[in-house]
Structure formats: C-alpha cells, structure tokens
Motif scaffolding. Structure first.
Motif, mmCIF file in Angstrom:
data_model
loop_
_atom_site.group_PDB
_atom_site.id
_atom_site.type_symbol
_atom_site.label_atom_id
_atom_site.label_comp_id
_atom_site.label_asym_id
_atom_site.label_seq_id
_atom_site.Cartn_x
_atom_site.Cartn_y
_atom_site.Cartn_z
ATOM 1 N N MET A 43 0.780 -1.155 0.078
ATOM 2 C CA MET A 43 -0.002 -0.052 -0.122
ATOM 3 C C MET A 43 0.801 1.235 0.091
ATOM 4 S SD MET A 43 -3.086 -0.929 2.598
ATOM 5 C CE MET A 43 -3.996 0.650 2.125
ATOM 6 N N GLU A 44 1.784 1.247 0.740
ATOM 7 C CA GLU A 44 2.834 2.385 0.756
ATOM 8 C C GLU A 44 4.000 2.172 -0.315
ATOM 9 O OE1 GLU A 44 5.836 4.635 3.872
ATOM 10 O OE2 GLU A 44 5.718 2.519 3.895
ATOM 11 N N THR A 45 4.084 2.866 -1.090
ATOM 12 C CA THR A 45 5.178 2.808 -2.167
ATOM 13 C C THR A 45 6.615 3.081 -1.646
ATOM 14 O OG1 THR A 45 5.091 4.967 -2.960
ATOM 15 C CG2 THR A 45 3.867 3.392 -4.182
ATOM 16 N N ARG A 46 7.793 3.050 -2.294
ATOM 17 C CA ARG A 46 9.070 3.131 -1.291
ATOM 18 C C ARG A 46 9.182 4.694 -1.251
ATOM 19 N NH1 ARG A 46 13.327 2.436 -5.146
ATOM 20 N NH2 ARG A 46 11.941 2.272 -6.835
ATOM 21 N N GLY A 47 9.944 5.029 -0.459
ATOM 22 C CA GLY A 47 10.354 6.238 0.219
ATOM 23 C C GLY A 47 11.336 6.375 0.715
ATOM 24 N N VAL A 48 12.353 7.731 0.912
ATOM 25 C CA VAL A 48 13.496 7.940 1.588
ATOM 26 C C VAL A 48 13.454 9.415 1.939
ATOM 27 C CG1 VAL A 48 14.805 7.960 -0.597
ATOM 28 C CG2 VAL A 48 15.924 7.350 1.441
ATOM 29 N N VAL A 49 14.010 9.659 3.135
ATOM 30 C CA VAL A 49 14.374 10.855 3.532
ATOM 31 C C VAL A 49 15.795 10.777 4.041
ATOM 32 C CG1 VAL A 49 14.019 13.043 4.990
ATOM 33 C CG2 VAL A 49 12.034 11.665 3.985
ATOM 34 N N ALA A 50 16.754 11.548 3.608
ATOM 35 C CA ALA A 50 18.335 11.725 4.025
ATOM 36 C C ALA A 50 18.767 12.909 4.481
ATOM 37 C CB ALA A 50 19.001 11.155 3.032
ATOM 38 N N GLU A 51 19.358 13.015 5.675
ATOM 39 C CA GLU A 51 19.809 14.512 6.143
ATOM 40 C C GLU A 51 21.234 14.094 6.544
ATOM 41 O OE1 GLU A 51 17.921 17.592 9.044
ATOM 42 O OE2 GLU A 51 18.009 15.572 9.831
ATOM 43 N N TYR A 52 22.039 15.112 6.308
ATOM 44 C CA TYR A 52 23.389 14.984 6.658
ATOM 45 C C TYR A 52 23.874 16.329 7.608
ATOM 46 C CZ TYR A 52 28.672 14.035 6.059
ATOM 47 O OH TYR A 52 29.815 13.708 6.285
ATOM 48 N N ASP A 53 24.220 15.870 8.792
ATOM 49 C CA ASP A 53 24.621 17.014 9.901
ATOM 50 C C ASP A 53 25.792 16.469 10.628
ATOM 51 O OD1 ASP A 53 23.899 19.471 11.069
ATOM 52 O OD2 ASP A 53 23.128 18.194 12.754
ATOM 53 N N ALA A 54 26.810 17.518 10.782
ATOM 54 C CA ALA A 54 28.064 17.150 11.752
ATOM 55 C C ALA A 54 28.823 16.080 11.318
ATOM 56 C CB ALA A 54 27.382 17.264 13.040
ATOM 57 N N GLY A 55 28.859 15.686 10.175
ATOM 58 C CA GLY A 55 29.346 14.421 9.695
ATOM 59 C C GLY A 55 28.710 13.134 9.676
ATOM 60 N N ARG B 145 23.295 10.620 -1.048
ATOM 61 C CA ARG B 145 24.483 11.199 -1.751
ATOM 62 C C ARG B 145 24.283 12.832 -2.008
ATOM 63 N NH1 ARG B 145 29.096 11.300 -0.539
ATOM 64 N NH2 ARG B 145 30.124 9.467 -1.727
ATOM 65 N N LEU B 146 23.067 13.159 -2.420
ATOM 66 C CA LEU B 146 22.323 14.633 -2.675
ATOM 67 C C LEU B 146 22.439 15.095 -1.308
ATOM 68 C CD1 LEU B 146 19.747 13.998 -5.561
ATOM 69 C CD2 LEU B 146 22.241 14.667 -5.565
ATOM 70 N N ALA B 147 21.958 14.672 -0.189
ATOM 71 C CA ALA B 147 21.917 15.098 1.133
ATOM 72 C C ALA B 147 23.293 15.783 1.521
ATOM 73 C CB ALA B 147 21.208 14.491 2.072
ATOM 74 N N MET B 148 24.045 14.805 1.248
ATOM 75 C CA MET B 148 25.589 15.192 1.666
ATOM 76 C C MET B 148 26.177 16.231 0.897
ATOM 77 S SD MET B 148 27.031 11.330 2.301
ATOM 78 C CE MET B 148 28.543 11.541 2.980
ATOM 79 N N LYS B 149 26.002 16.278 -0.693
ATOM 80 C CA LYS B 149 26.484 17.281 -1.359
ATOM 81 C C LYS B 149 25.803 18.730 -1.095
ATOM 82 C CE LYS B 149 27.619 14.526 -5.508
ATOM 83 N NZ LYS B 149 28.968 15.270 -5.917
ATOM 84 N N LEU B 150 24.400 18.731 -0.863
ATOM 85 C CA LEU B 150 23.715 19.888 -0.699
ATOM 86 C C LEU B 150 23.562 20.573 0.655
ATOM 87 C CD1 LEU B 150 20.948 19.085 -3.265
ATOM 88 C CD2 LEU B 150 22.676 20.626 -3.465
ATOM 89 N N GLY B 151 23.900 19.675 1.682
ATOM 90 C CA GLY B 151 23.732 20.149 3.143
ATOM 91 C C GLY B 151 22.504 20.493 3.548
ATOM 92 N N ARG B 152 21.549 19.892 2.566
ATOM 93 C CA ARG B 152 20.192 20.112 3.153
ATOM 94 C C ARG B 152 19.375 18.598 3.161
ATOM 95 N NH1 ARG B 152 17.522 24.683 -0.473
ATOM 96 N NH2 ARG B 152 15.732 24.185 0.722
ATOM 97 N N PRO B 153 18.417 18.587 3.994
ATOM 98 C CA PRO B 153 17.582 17.158 3.994
ATOM 99 C C PRO B 153 16.946 16.735 2.325
ATOM 100 C CG PRO B 153 17.172 18.369 5.832
ATOM 101 C CD PRO B 153 18.089 19.151 5.020
#
Length: 806
Positions: A208-220, A275-283
C-alpha cells in the motif's frame, strides 16, 4: 556457530512457564495506524527539506546520447540537476553471488538503459511540483538511441537474441544444469510419459505504501529514514557505496506500509538521495508515485517450467525432470532476483514423498523491470507445477486426483525427511492435514453444488494442494554476503520494565507484539512492562530484518538467550536480597520469591533493577552493576552452500499446509467465483493466534491475486509495459477475496526455539494451484487442463471453445 539442540532445554523452560504465549495480547502498535496517526516516510518533515524527482528511461533498451540539463537547472526552485557523471563518487553495487554473472549496476544509468523506468538523472527542488516540472523539461530533451529489445524468455534464449550484456555471450545470468542419472533411468523405465510447459506470470509485490526515503547529513553523520525490511543491511550497503563509516550512518524505518519482499532490496534511489543530502547540506526526500512503482520497483514470478513426467497405469509418478526458467528483467537490482528460481526447485515436491526429481535452473535477463523478492519467493511456482502434474496424471489414468496424492503424502514416521533438493523436513502433520482438508473441501463442494443445482450454466468444483513453506532460510543464496544470524538486547530499566531491542523489523505483521509476548514470558514479566525497539540501527543490534518467515524464530532464539542471562543475574540479586540460596529463588507473576515458602518474603523486578542499576551497594559482593545482555542466534542446521550433488538444507524449518478452494464457474462468461476457501496449517507453536490467522488470510488474498488477476505484460516488439495504473494491473478487492476458514494442527519443530516454525508466506503459496485445480474439476466435462496463471474469464472461455488446453 548455530545453536545446538541442547540449548533448547532453555526454550522448553520458557514454554512450560505460564505466560502470554498462545493468547491474544492486545497489539499496542495498531491504534496509531487505525487512527491515521502513524508516521510513515511521507510524514517525515525536516527543516529546509528538498524534494527529488527521477528522470527515467522511456525506452526498454538503448544507448544514452544526450541528457540536456541546462534548462532544468535554471527553472524556479531547482537546487540541482544530476546525472551519472555528477555522481561518479558513488560506488557500484557489488556483485557478490559467484554463480551470477556480474551486472555492474550504477545508481544512475550512464550509458545503456535496459528497461522502461531505469533512472538516468535526478532533479532536486524546493518542492515535488517544481522537481517534476524540471524533470519533464529534461525528458523532452532526452536523446536515447534505441537498441533491439529482448522481451520475455523465448526472445532471451533465441539464437539471434540481442544481448543485454555483450560481454556475457548470452542472456543467461544463471545457468545450473541438473544431472541425476537415477531420475533419468526412472523416466526411461516408466510405462508412460508426457511433457508440458507450466507458466506463472509476472507480478509486483505492490505494498500500500510505495517506496520512499528521506536523508539528512549533519555534523558528519548521515541519517536515512527509509521504508525498508532490513535497516542494517541497508546501512551496510549505503556505507559501501558512499564510502563512509557504517557507524556514521543511522537508518530508521518508521511505520512500513507493507513490504512483501519488494522492500528487502536496496535501491538506487536510496543511495542517490543520501549522496545528494551530503552534497547539498540539506535534507532530501523522494517518495515514489504509483506509476513509478509499477515500473521501477521489483517485479517477481515470471517463470516457465518445462517438465518431463513418467508415470504408470495406477497413477504412480515414477520421476520428473523440470527445467525452471525465470525472467529476472534487466538484473539491475541489489540483491539480485535469481534466488526465487532456486527455491522453486527446492520446494517443488513439498508435502509429498517424491524422491526422483531432477531440477535444472536458468535465469535470463530481459528488457523488463528487474525482478526480485515477493511473498512466497519461488514457492508458489513450484507448488503450482507439482499439483498440476498430479492432476494431469490423474486425468490420464482416470483416477480422482486425491487417489494419486494419498500414497505420496508424508507420514510422521518418515520425519526427518530430506527432499530431493536437500531441505530437511523435521516434523509435521501432513497426513492429518490432508485428510482434514479433503473432508472440509468435500462438504463445502456438496453444499455449493446444491446452491447451484438449478443453474444450468454454472459448474462447481473443488481443488486441493499440499505443500511446505521454507522458513528461516539462509540469506547467502540471495545476497552472496549475509547469512542467517540475528540478535537481541534486553535491558532492565531501574523501574523494573524491560527494553527489548531486536534486529527484526515491524512491517504490520505483528512482530512488535510477538516480541513483547516472548520477552515477557522469558523474563517472567507482564507484557505491559516490556517495551520493544526495532527498525533503528542506532538503537537495535545488528540483524538481518524481516523476510523469509524468519522473524519469530530468530527473534525468539536471541531474545530467550538474552533473557536467560538477565534473569540469572536478577535471580542472584533477588537471592541476596531475600537471604536465600539462588537455586531456591523462582519468579512468579513478576515477583521473585523462595520456592516452597508460600506467603514468604518477595522482591519485585523494580526492586531488583534498582539494586542492579542505581543502588549497586546492595549487590552481592563481587557482582558488577547493570542488568543488560546482548545475545545472538544462528539457526541450527542451516546450510549456506550446496553439497557436491547440489543439495542444500537452505531453510531450517518447514511448516506444512493444505488448502482447498471451492469455485463456481459460469460457463458462458468464464467468470469464477470462489465459494469457500479452507486452510489447514501447522506452524508448530502458535505465539499469538490472531497474528497467525491474519498472516494466513493476508497471504491467501495475495495468492488469489496471483491465481486470477494480477499480470504485468509487455509489448513483445517494443518492450513497453502494457500497464500504467490499476486500470490495467488488476488487484482483487474485498468483494473478490473469499472468507478464509482456518484450522490448526500444532507439531512443534524439535530443533527450533520454543518449537516455532514460521507463517508469513504460507497463505500465498497455495491459491494458484488450488484454484486452478478447482476450475479444472468444475469444467471436467470440457477436459480443461490449465497450464498457466492467471486463470481469467478469457482463458476459460478460450479453453472451453478449443477443447480444454490453456
């Protein structure tokens, strides 16, 4: 090392102790879901979060010539546009399985696309609407030079087939011949033989729930929220591809809206978003829409089975050869989708004493969405083949199919029984289940015939199936890396409650309440004092997650071991406080007391825990503070490598199941109505009856979907999917899924913790065979012989017109 049988004395002590096991303890995890208050991936909000949208290949096979990004990059709200070249610092998914040819999968396609839906670029913007607008601008300018598509097994194996991976020289990612001279001799000596090809169609797990992901990079440190069945495996894979320390990644699985195998895989989108969260510094967040899901999440099944069967005039089947051929799509998924084909051969003979079976296995790549895990994992296909062969033999010799089945049913005195593929069935109630299912099915068929006795256009039939479910399997055959281990941590808090952290995950299958119940019984506590942690790699010990009907067994194995360590120490503290010998101290109704001293002094878990954690001055001399233990469990007898003959005991326990479907077929239209459905099931020790029955009913619903409705066809000339929504991909609703009547036998597994076997996939495996058998019996006057699923009205009408074969 796997737990030896001697360790099971510990589990017997837990079984003998009065407690929650076998009762219907309330599921504390359910109210938030029922009230709409549960947190899924789509509910995660982080400050400054961006949304991602993936540009996907619109063609099945081709070479990327140009991805124009300039326009998209300048559109409102766009924070970045990335192709494979921009993510060159992300690694390639590993090819661990030595029998598989390597696919060298990259997170984004940098040269060749091999299926419609393959990700080729990603846009990140302030919101999903802006990301989609920019992605559509890129799609309009995308240039892909088309290559000849390979669509389906026949095209993949053709002499002039285009090659998805030219370095291979063919399209076979796995090719394992079966050479068993005794089987071939038995075939040659059989009075009669027939050959046939049985086909099971392509499906999707479709949670019922499709795939999904949230990533956040903070303080290493990287935090990833993902809808997944195996958070620790996901973390290990992210670390490999991103080149960062595993301890610097936290993977959190909030509520998971269904997994069904499709969420055991680690997908490219998850790694890209991280990787994009790490590159951009934003979730960064990405939520798959349903159209994406149908082409970008794994498919499953899609097998052909070419059989050669020898039999005699009495209906005795002397031997069978079966070539299992599986279409695994492009193969570009981690973990690969080849193992289900191996399971098909391993479980085919199921609940039958059938020693003369030769299996060969070929997995081919095609220009379809990659195939992978789905509930049943190869078992529905094998059971369908075996049962349809039995029905064919019965028809050829003029016998009732159950007369052919009966002499082959496994008996108690044959346990442990080793199947042709090497799986060892340690116990079961096969004969009792068979007899009971026939009684139930016969009575229900007679009642249905009476209901339709005045309808000249409707025919009634009953179909049966008997099989075993492979539970607690090795993961090495699936991944080439992980094996079967799992773990648990138990910590008694100062207030006397217990925090139990486990490596399995909650997918809605009741793992939380099951863990709570077993831990409570093992500790002698009330379940209300046990709090369960799972699905968080920072808070739970390393484990392999929930799949393969393994959760209850590996959880029980590790929890009971950890509980015994904690309980031994707690008993020593209690003995010190009660001024009694440690061996004389017992726990009853959550309190420690001296055996044989009714009305004597007692001490509670809270008092013991306070001494153990805070007032350590009250501990016995020489005892360290703390009341916590970590334990691991490796399933006993589990094999990870086949022997020299190709046999392997790849699953540690095998519950037996019998199912019966009673159907009414309207001959003019071909419409099939399931009038009654019965399941007789033996999963050993039942922990939570409602959880077990819920798993069976949900499994049957998905089995009915595969038997009668769901299909993922592709255009044979272009490789374009002929499905885009639920308008084309038919999913049964509540009106099509029958009421399921369930009865249980209980034959505890002698080598498993608490005698538990497993239940998660049992219901799914049987319906394709049972329903096909029932339809053929109903239409026996037309000599109907179904050889493929799904069994649709069109298939039935055509078969009736053409004389029976379908």
């Amino acid at each position: 090392m796997a737990d030896a049988p001697e360790a099971l004395e510990l589990h017997q002590a837990v079984r003998d102790r009065p407690g929650a096991m076998g009762t219907t303890v309330q599921r504390d995890e359910d109210p938030s879901v029922l009230a709409g208050a549960a947190t899924y991936i789509g509910d995660i909000r982080r400050h400054g979060m961006l949304d991602a949208a993936f540009l996907r290949s619109p063609v099945a096979h081709g070479t990327i010539r140009e991805i124009e990004t300039t326009t998209a990059a300048t559109m409102p709200g766009v924070a970045g546009v990335y192709t494979a070249a921009d993510l060159a610092d992300v690694g390639t998914f590993p090819d661990y399985i030595v029998i598989n040819k390597p696919v060298d999968q990259r997170p984004l396609r940098d040269d060749t696309v091999r299926y419609v839906g393959a990700p080729v670029a990603v846009v990140v913007a302030d919101n999903r609407y802006q990301a989609e607008d920019a992605m559509e601008a890129m799609a309009a300018a995308l240039v892909i030079e088309e290559l000849p598509p390979v669509v389906g097994i026949e095209q993949a194996l053709a002499d002039d087939a285009a090659l998805l991976y030219p370095d291979w020289g063919d399209n076979k990612v796995v090719d394992l011949p079966g050479e068993r001279p005794a089987v071939r001799e038995a075939l040659e000596s059989a009075p009669h033989r027939f050959s046939e090809t049985y086909i099971v169609q392509r499906q999707a797990p479709l949670p019922m729930e499709t795939r999904g992901v949230v990533a956040e990079y903070d303080a290493g440190r990287l935090t990833v929220w993902v809808s997944h069945q195996s958070p620790h495996i996901a973390r290990s894979t992210y670390a490999m591809l991103l080149g960062i320390r595993e301890a610097d990644i936290q993977v959190i699985c909030p509520r998971v809206g269904g997994g069904f195998g499709g969420k055991t895989h680690v997908y490219a989108e998850e790694v890209v978003v991280a990787r994009l969260a790490m590159k951009l510094g934003r979730p960064v967040r990405w939520i798959e829409d349903r159209a994406e899901h149908l082409v970008a999440s794994v498919h499953a099944r899609d097998q052909h089975h070419v059989v050669d069967v020898g039999y005699d005039d009495e209906g005795h089947i002397h031997a069978m050869r079966c070539h299992v051929i599986c279409d695994v799509g492009s193969g570009e998924v981690f973990m690969p989708g080849t193992c289900p084909a191996l399971v098909t051969g391993g479980v085919m003979t199921g609940a039958y004493d059938f020693p003369h079976l030769e299996i060969s296995t070929t997995c081919v790549v095609t220009n379809k969405t990659p195939a992978g895990a789905y509930r049943g994992f190869g078992a529905p296909e094998g059971v369908f083949v075996m049962e349809r062969v039995i029905e064919r033999v019965a028809r050829l010799v003029g016998k009732d199919p159950n007369e052919v089945r009966a002499p082959m049913i496994l008996q108690e005195d044959q346990m442990p029984y080793t199947m042709p593929g090497g799986g060892r069935i340690d116990s079961g109630s096969h004969q009792h289940a068979f007899e009971r299912i026939v009684a139930l099915g016969t009575e229900a068929r007679d009642a249905a015939e009476a209901r339709y006795s005045e309808d000249p256009d409707t025919r009634v039939g009953v179909g049966y199936t008997n099989y075993v479910e492979p539970c607690v399997p090795t993961y090495f055959a699936t991944t080439g890396h992980w094996a079967g281990y799992d773990a648990a941590t138990i910590r008694i808090e100062p207030d006397g409650t217990a925090t139990v952290s486990v490596g399995v995950t909650e997918l809605g299958q009741g793992m939380t309440v099951t863990t709570k119940m077993l831990a409570a019984d093992a500790l002698g506590m009330d379940p209300s004092n046990v709090f369960v942690v799972m699905g968080d790699t920072d808070r739970a010990p390393y484990g392999l997650g929930s799949w393969g009907s393994r959760g209850a067994v590996v959880m029980a194995g590790s929890v009971v071991k950890a509980a015994e360590v904690v309980l031994d120490k707690a008993r020593a503290i209690a003995a010190h406080k009660l001024e009694a010998a440690e061996d004389d101290v017992v726990i009853e109704e959550g309190a420690f007391l001296v055996r044989g001293a009714p009305g004597g002094p007692t001490t509670t878990w809270a008092e013991v825990a306070t001494a153990g954690v805070i007032r350590t001055i009250e501990l016995p001399e020489g005892m360290d503070g703390g009341l916590e233990a970590v334990a691991t469990y490796e399933p006993y007898g589990l094999e990870h490598f086949p022997d020299e003959s190709g046999r392997i005991h790849a699953a540690t326990t095998w519950p037996n199941i019998a199912q019966a479907a009673v159907v009414a077929v309207h001959v003019p239209t071909g419409h099939v109505s399931i009038e009654d459905y019965f399941v007789v099931h033996d999963c050993g020790t039942v922990i939570h009856p409602d959880v077990v029955d819920g798993q069976i009913r949900g499994g049957v619903a998905q089995g009915v979907a595969g038997a009668m409705y769901e299909d993922l066809p592709y255009d044979p000339d272009t490789g374009q999917p002929r499905f885009a929504s639920f308008m084309e991909y038919l999913v049964p609703t509540a009106t099509e899924v029958p009421s399921v009547h369930i009865e249980h036998f209980s034959t505890p597994a002698p080598e498993m913790p608490l005698g538990i076997k497993g239940v998660g996939e049992a219901g799914t495996i049987g319906p394709p065979a049972a329903i096909a058998n029932a339809v053929c019996q109903a239409l026996a006057e037309f000599d109907l012989d179904l050889t493929a699923t799904p069994v649709t009205p069109m298939v039935i009408r055509q078969a009736v017109r053409e004389g029976g074969d379908a």
